[in-house]
Design an enzyme around this catalytic site. Structure first.
Site, mmCIF file in Angstrom:
data_model
loop_
_atom_site.group_PDB
_atom_site.id
_atom_site.type_symbol
_atom_site.label_atom_id
_atom_site.label_comp_id
_atom_site.label_asym_id
_atom_site.label_seq_id
_atom_site.Cartn_x
_atom_site.Cartn_y
_atom_site.Cartn_z
ATOM 1 N N GLU A 165 0.834 -1.205 0.000
ATOM 2 C CA GLU A 165 0.000 0.000 0.000
ATOM 3 C C GLU A 165 0.869 1.257 0.000
ATOM 4 O O GLU A 165 0.581 2.230 -0.711
ATOM 5 C CB GLU A 165 -0.921 0.001 1.230
ATOM 6 N N GLU A 210 -1.622 -10.858 3.638
ATOM 7 C CA GLU A 210 -2.384 -10.759 4.885
ATOM 8 C C GLU A 210 -3.812 -11.265 4.754
ATOM 9 O O GLU A 210 -4.456 -11.599 5.760
ATOM 10 C CB GLU A 210 -2.383 -9.307 5.402
#
Length: 269
Positions: free
Chosen positions: A116, A136
């Protein structure tokens, strides 16, 4: 100038600075200290009239492996997660809206929150053998900003978000997750070449081009997308299954936790 967790190196010839995330023993995992230091370094760069571009890279074998999962209790309820995710969103928004261009030089792993961070930079040069992804999702988690559908075609965003698979720099370039993939020994030179081009451009031209491009994504719904993602992720993390995985994280070492998470997928790689 050097801090413990973010190294500052101003180029001797052109108006750019390289910021190196410096927790190599933790694969540059992002904690409060690292996040604050990175933000402070970017603020310093923006205030310096002699800096017109920033490179962010990592020390050791990772750009950053994402948010630091060690040392904290993440078994929280939905409201606590909403606040936590909101704080991470604010940090990523600050990086995305920095008025000078930021180039990510991805030297190794760029995972989860680290991916990100990379996508909130303006452009990315990656080593061909770098590994990128959102693993994740395999432990009932999700990214704080949901930048994938704003960066790659939806079919690729779905693949990475549904499987947690990692892809190398070459594949990341093919699907337009990064601008270019180069051999690892050429990464620094390629990132600096791009930074030099940006640094030699009229500063106002890039500042307003970036503002206009960011506004285009805002009007297309980026902020609404991030807000919706915060709510769904907070609910996910606060769910029974989400809390189960965070409980496992408390009860096991990080290595053991990752071994448990990856076990169902080892015969599919």
């Amino acid at each position: 100038m050097t801090s413990e967790v973010v190294l500052w190196e101003k180029d001797a010839e052109d108006a750019f600075v390289t910021l190196t995330l410096n927790r190599p023993d933790k694969m540059n995992a992002m904690n409060q200290e690292l996040g604050d230091a990175l933000e402070a370094a970017i603020v310093r760069a923006v205030k310096d009239p002699e800096i017109r571009a920033i490179i962010i890279t990592g020390a050791g074998r990772a750009f950053t492996a994402g948010f630091d999962l060690g040392g904290e209790d993440f078994e929280m309820d939905t409201e606590a997660w909403r606040e936590d995710i909101g704080a991470n969103m604010r940090r990523m928004k600050f990086i995305r809206e920095t008025p000078i261009p930021i180039i990510a030089a991805v030297n190794g792993y760029a995972l989860a929150g680290g991916l990100e961070l990379m996508m909130c930079c303006d452009m990315t040069i990656a080593a061909e053998d770098a590994m990128l992804g959102e693993p994740e999702v395999r432990h009932v988690s999700a990214p704080p900003t949901l930048m994938l559908p704003w960066t790659v075609p939806m079919i690729h965003a779905r693949h990475l978000m549904y499987t947690g698979d990692l892809i190398d720099g070459r594949e990341a370039a093919r699907i337009h997750l990064v601008n270019k993939a180069v051999p690892r020994d050429q990464l620094k030179a390629e990132a600096e070449k791009l930074a030099r081009k940006c640094a030699r451009m009229p500063g106002a031209a890039i500042k307003f081009a970036k503002a206009a491009l960011n506004h285009q994504q805002q009007t297309a719904g980026l902020e609404s997308s991030w807000t919706y993602n915060r709510e769904t992720t907070a609910i996910l993390h606060g769910s029974e299954e989400g809390r189960y995985w965070m409980r496992l994280l408390k009860e096991h070492s990080l290595k053991e936790f990752l071994d448990i998470r990856e076990k169902p997928f080892r015969d599919l790689d």
